[in-house]
Structures are given as C-alpha cells and as structure tokens.
Design a protein around this motif. Structure first.
Motif, mmCIF file in Angstrom:
data_model
loop_
_atom_site.group_PDB
_atom_site.id
_atom_site.type_symbol
_atom_site.label_atom_id
_atom_site.label_comp_id
_atom_site.label_asym_id
_atom_site.label_seq_id
_atom_site.Cartn_x
_atom_site.Cartn_y
_atom_site.Cartn_z
ATOM 1 N N ASP A 81 -0.865 0.066 9.573
ATOM 2 C CA ASP A 81 -1.302 1.382 10.006
ATOM 3 C C ASP A 81 -0.341 2.419 9.425
ATOM 4 O OD1 ASP A 81 -2.832 3.113 12.168
ATOM 5 O OD2 ASP A 81 -0.695 3.555 12.414
ATOM 6 N N GLU A 82 -0.871 3.399 8.709
ATOM 7 C CA GLU A 82 -0.015 4.350 7.992
ATOM 8 C C GLU A 82 0.869 5.151 8.946
ATOM 9 O OE1 GLU A 82 -2.171 6.813 5.334
ATOM 10 O OE2 GLU A 82 -2.902 5.155 4.096
ATOM 11 N N GLU A 83 0.316 5.571 10.064
ATOM 12 C CA GLU A 83 1.113 6.364 11.000
ATOM 13 C C GLU A 83 2.228 5.518 11.606
ATOM 14 O OE1 GLU A 83 0.634 8.979 15.126
ATOM 15 O OE2 GLU A 83 -1.138 8.540 13.884
ATOM 16 N N LEU A 84 1.913 4.276 11.967
ATOM 17 C CA LEU A 84 2.938 3.392 12.527
ATOM 18 C C LEU A 84 4.021 3.114 11.496
ATOM 19 C CD1 LEU A 84 4.047 1.594 14.751
ATOM 20 C CD2 LEU A 84 2.505 -0.222 13.964
ATOM 21 N N THR A 130 3.166 -5.691 11.259
ATOM 22 C CA THR A 130 2.301 -4.555 10.975
ATOM 23 C C THR A 130 1.344 -4.835 9.829
ATOM 24 O OG1 THR A 130 4.002 -3.625 9.507
ATOM 25 C CG2 THR A 130 4.012 -2.904 11.812
ATOM 26 N N SER A 131 1.676 -5.807 8.972
ATOM 27 C CA SER A 131 0.842 -6.075 7.809
ATOM 28 C C SER A 131 1.018 -7.515 7.354
ATOM 29 C CB SER A 131 1.218 -5.138 6.646
ATOM 30 O OG SER A 131 2.525 -5.451 6.174
ATOM 31 N N VAL A 132 0.077 -7.966 6.547
ATOM 32 C CA VAL A 132 0.180 -9.306 5.957
ATOM 33 C C VAL A 132 1.407 -9.384 5.052
ATOM 34 C CG1 VAL A 132 -0.926 -10.909 4.350
ATOM 35 C CG2 VAL A 132 -2.284 -9.808 6.125
ATOM 36 N N ALA A 133 1.696 -8.301 4.330
ATOM 37 C CA ALA A 133 2.862 -8.307 3.446
ATOM 38 C C ALA A 133 4.159 -8.482 4.229
ATOM 39 C CB ALA A 133 2.905 -6.993 2.643
ATOM 40 N N ALA A 134 4.263 -7.806 5.381
ATOM 41 C CA ALA A 134 5.465 -7.942 6.209
ATOM 42 C C ALA A 134 5.586 -9.353 6.757
ATOM 43 C CB ALA A 134 5.434 -6.926 7.352
ATOM 44 N N MET A 135 4.461 -9.962 7.129
ATOM 45 C CA MET A 135 4.501 -11.328 7.626
ATOM 46 C C MET A 135 4.879 -12.299 6.514
ATOM 47 S SD MET A 135 1.576 -13.642 9.549
ATOM 48 C CE MET A 135 1.434 -12.507 10.918
ATOM 49 N N SER A 136 4.347 -12.094 5.332
ATOM 50 C CA SER A 136 4.656 -12.984 4.211
ATOM 51 C C SER A 136 6.130 -12.912 3.838
ATOM 52 C CB SER A 136 3.795 -12.628 2.995
ATOM 53 O OG SER A 136 2.424 -12.842 3.268
ATOM 54 N N ALA A 137 6.742 -11.732 4.006
ATOM 55 C CA ALA A 137 8.174 -11.597 3.729
ATOM 56 C C ALA A 137 9.004 -12.409 4.711
ATOM 57 C CB ALA A 137 8.578 -10.128 3.780
ATOM 58 N N TRP A 138 8.462 -12.614 5.896
ATOM 59 C CA TRP A 138 9.146 -13.397 6.934
ATOM 60 C C TRP A 138 8.893 -14.886 6.737
ATOM 61 C CZ3 TRP A 138 6.812 -15.834 11.470
ATOM 62 C CH2 TRP A 138 7.750 -16.272 12.412
#
Length: 260
Positions: free
Chosen positions: A32-35, A109-117
C-alpha cells in the motif's frame, strides 16, 4: 524473536483464522503506497507509530506460510533486535519470539518484503485487523511488520488489541515540545491505582527507562525488605487490575523516588 506453533493442537488456531477471503483475488502483492510512505517516515522519526497503526487498520498485509522452518534460526528485528525462530507451526504460520519472551506474528506489506525475509515463504493476504485478531486469539502479544525490511516496525500489544477490536489506538506516551510524557488518562489511572496503597506517600507516571511507562513511588521511610515487598506487590496487583492500564500500556516498571 523465536517462532512457535500457530494453533498447534487447536482447531481454532491462527492457521484457520487467517485464511484469505475472495476480496484479494486480484491482489498483485504490492505494498500500500500510503503505508509504505508512513513506514519510511517513521524510520526517520518524522511519522509517529500511531499513524502507521492507523493506516494498518485499513490495509491488507501478507502472513507468511512456511513448509519448513529451522529451529533456532535467527532473523533481524526492529531496533537491532535479533528475533529467534522457535519451531515450525503445524499450519506453517510462525510466531517470532522477542527477547522478553513475548510472541509476535510477522506480517508483510508486500511480496517483495516477504521474499527479502524468506524466499520460500508463501504469502497469505489478509486484513491487518484479521491478522491482529489471530495474534490475540493465539495469545501472541505483538505484530512485527516487515521483519526483513526495508523498514521493520514492532506493533505493541495495546495497538494489536485495538486493531483486533477495530478501535483507534491511543498510545500511552505522547510527544511534547520537551519530549515524551505519559498521556493524562494513563497518568491518572496510575495515580488512582497506586496512591491508595498503605505506605505510598505519592505515585506518578513518567516515560520508562526499560519499560514504556515508569510508576514512580514515594514511600514512607523506614520500611524493611518485607514491608517494601508487600507494598510493591499490592501496587502491582492494583496496576494489573486497572482497565485503562491493561488496555493502553505495553509495559510497566516500578521505581522508588523521593516524595513530591
């Protein structure tokens, strides 16, 4: 933090309560852009955590499901914490364990953030309010947003409860020109709870050193160790019975100060 079972041995556990709904069928996994903007601002100190939590209340997050999880694995956490993985959840949903022993549900917040984890984590989209309710049902105190970055935020217990109940979160501490102070309702609740205890001359609340809020007590002089323990035990019991304190304060510490 350490990860532990979600709903192990319990048919109503988190693994069942955070199943996605059809509203996310077209979700592309973006943040979410605002988040995202609020999280970036929070990292620099420009945005209060309360504003991040308020936006979370109306957004979707991703809960990670893992087929395999190594016991004792370490992951990064907020403020330089090391979060430890405890063991695999029967449902594949994991909890992280904080240094103080409390458990947290990781959300992204995003698939990219989860993949980094964890590159092997499968994202399950849910409303942040539903994720918070799941954590509460499992008796997990915290949410950790994006434990793999780019900005990691720990959502404290009172905020998790507020999210789960669909209510605004009112932090126990508020910012002033001179720094942080304890919000008036919380400060009054501390005084009402602690001051009536025998041998307590006065009681007030201030920002804590090791906990969120410090309860500073001025006591009658001459108390022996047994008497001091009795007074502190009674104060603790009364603080624990306060609805305002239990709803709004994440952690407390007791300190002995001079009479005011």
């Amino acid at each position: 933090m350490t990860a532990s079972p979600a709903g192990e041995g319990d048919a109503t556990g988190a693994g069942r309560s955070i199943q996605p709904t059809s509203q996310f069928a077209g979700d592309d996994g973006s943040a979410d852009e605002e988040l995202a903007g609020l999280l970036a601002g929070h990292a620099t100190g420009a945005v209060a955590l309360a504003d991040v939590v308020a936006r979370l209340a109306s957004t979707r997050v991703l809960v990670p499901v893992l087929a395999e999880l190594a016991v004792g694995e370490e992951v990064a956490g907020p403020s330089g914490q090391t979060l430890h993985v405890d063991k695999e959840a029967s449902s594949g949903v994991v909890a992280l364990q904080a240094p103080d022993g409390r458990r947290a549900l990781p959300v992204f917040t995003s698939v990219a953030a989860m993949s980094a984890w964890r590159a092997d984590a499968r994202p399950v989209p849910v409303e942040a309010t539903r994720a918070a309710l799941s954590a509460v049902n499992e008796d997990w105190s915290l949410l950790v947003v994006d434990p793999g970055g780019p900005v990691t935020v720990q959502v404290p217990r009172p905020a998790v409860w507020a999210l789960a109940q669909g209510e605004p979160w009112r932090p126990a501490l508020e910012a002033t020109q001179d720094g942080l102070r304890v919000e008036q309702e919380v400060a009054q609740a501390v005084t009402v709870a602690a001051a009536p205890v025998q041998h307590v001359v006065s009681a007030h609340a201030e920002p804590g050193r090791k906990a969120e809020v410090a309860v500073v007590l001025a006591l009658d002089p001459g108390l022996d160790r047994s008497g001091l323990d009795t007074v502190l035990g009674q104060v603790n019991a009364r603080l624990g019975a306060s609805d305002v304190i239990s709803r709004r304060v994440d952690s407390l510490e007791l300190r002995i100060g001079a009479a005011r």
